[in-house]
Design an enzyme around this catalytic site. Structure first.
Site, mmCIF file in Angstrom:
data_model
loop_
_atom_site.group_PDB
_atom_site.id
_atom_site.type_symbol
_atom_site.label_atom_id
_atom_site.label_comp_id
_atom_site.label_asym_id
_atom_site.label_seq_id
_atom_site.Cartn_x
_atom_site.Cartn_y
_atom_site.Cartn_z
ATOM 1 C CB THR A 63 -0.991 0.490 1.084
ATOM 2 O OG1 THR A 63 -1.563 -1.602 1.483
ATOM 3 C CG2 THR A 63 -1.230 1.255 1.476
ATOM 4 C CE LYS A 105 1.992 2.599 4.463
ATOM 5 N NZ LYS A 105 1.483 1.851 3.520
ATOM 6 C CE LYS A 120 -5.655 -2.054 1.176
ATOM 7 N NZ LYS A 120 -4.244 -2.427 1.469
#
Length: 294
Positions: free
Chosen positions: A95, A238, A170
């Site tokens: 990701t 993050k 995502k």
């Protein structure tokens, strides 16, 4: 020699997600070469049928697929450059957000490498069970070719469109997970502050339209003060930043911002390498396990 030999897969990054993914690829009969910056973390894969190597270049040499599962876009870029030229299909499963997905896709184009943007939904347990949801995006003519890899690590694959679409999806999913985790923490802590057994909150939502299994999983951990690692708080922070960066001024991701604030506080208190549910400790400037009413 079999008529249709299984494709060889290079797995770059064998952390909490990459290691079980590599193990499941090997269990499915695919030859796997695994590399990790800290080799000791990859060594358990030798007993699972994988070949553990010392460099990214050794891993990718002659591979049919290269899977990257690393902490962020900069790490992915660095490791792929270390690997040097390869002719495999690159399955970028980390990701990394929109900007880095674009940069990595551009690197693939310059290198003449087929690129599939394929982050996953799920944490440690789904990765161990081969039950991740693969969000894939890339050339349609690669779908069938990628299926043996995606089927080995995931319970299902959802193709979202051209490269970049999966990373956008995502981020939307991550915003939901972050808001849900944070909302669960707030309700658990509020119940404690109000002198109510927080387990009654979980019981109250059980079986109805408000029920979400994830709330019971994370909420139970918060109540018990035990946080088995599924996804580290620093990685969740993050991901929250990536979602906020992608949203810009177009939408106010208040739930994501609240989750990030609590994650940052928990990380500052030393919980960065613990499960993201420790954002519970970030609701106040002290450990929030104390249930005394105020």
């Amino acid at each position: 020699m079999p008529e249709n030999p299984q494709p060889t897969v290079a797995v770059l990054g064998t952390g909490i997600m990459g290691l079980p993914m590599a193990a499941n690829l090997a269990a499915a009969g695919l030859p796997v070469r695994a590399w990790n910056r800290t080799r000791d973390k990859a060594e358990p894969l030798a007993e699972r049928g994988c070949t553990v190597v010392d460099t990214p270049a050794e891993a990718v040499a002659g591979a049919d697929f290269v899977v990257t599962m690393l902490s962020d876009g900069a790490a992915v870029h660095d490791v792929v450059e270390q690997a040097g030229p390869f002719e495999a299909v690159w399955l970028q499963m980390s990701t990394v957000g929109l900007d880095w997905t674009g940069r990595l896709a551009a690197l693939a184009r310059r290198s003449g490498v087929a690129f599939v943007d394929a982050p996953v939904l799920g944490t440690r347990k789904p990765a161990e069970d081969g039950a991740l949801v693969v969000l894939a995006a890339g050339p349609e003519d690669l779908r069938e070719r990628c299926a043996p890899v995606f089927d080995a690590v995931g319970g299902r694959t959802l193709w979202a469109g051209p490269a970049g679409a999966a990373s956008r999806l995502k981020l939307a999913a991550n915003a939901w997970v972050l808001a849900l985790t944070n909302g669960t923490a707030e309700s658990i802590r509020l119940a404690q502050v109000l002198g109510v057994d927080p387990r009654l909150f979980l019981e109250a939502i059980t079986g109805g339209a408000l029920d979400v299994p994830y709330a019971h999983l994370k909420g139970g951990a918060m109540i018990d003060g035990e946080f088995p690692l599924a996804f580290a708080a620093r990685h969740a922070a993050k991901d929250a930043r990536l979602a906020l960066e992608a949203a810009g001024d177009a939408v106010d991701l208040a739930g994501t911002r609240a989750a990030l604030a609590h994650l940052d506080a928990a990380i500052a208190a030393g919980h960065g390498d613990e499960d993201m549910a420790t954002l519970f400790y970030g609701l106040e400037g002290r450990p929030a396990g104390d249930g005394d009413a105020r």
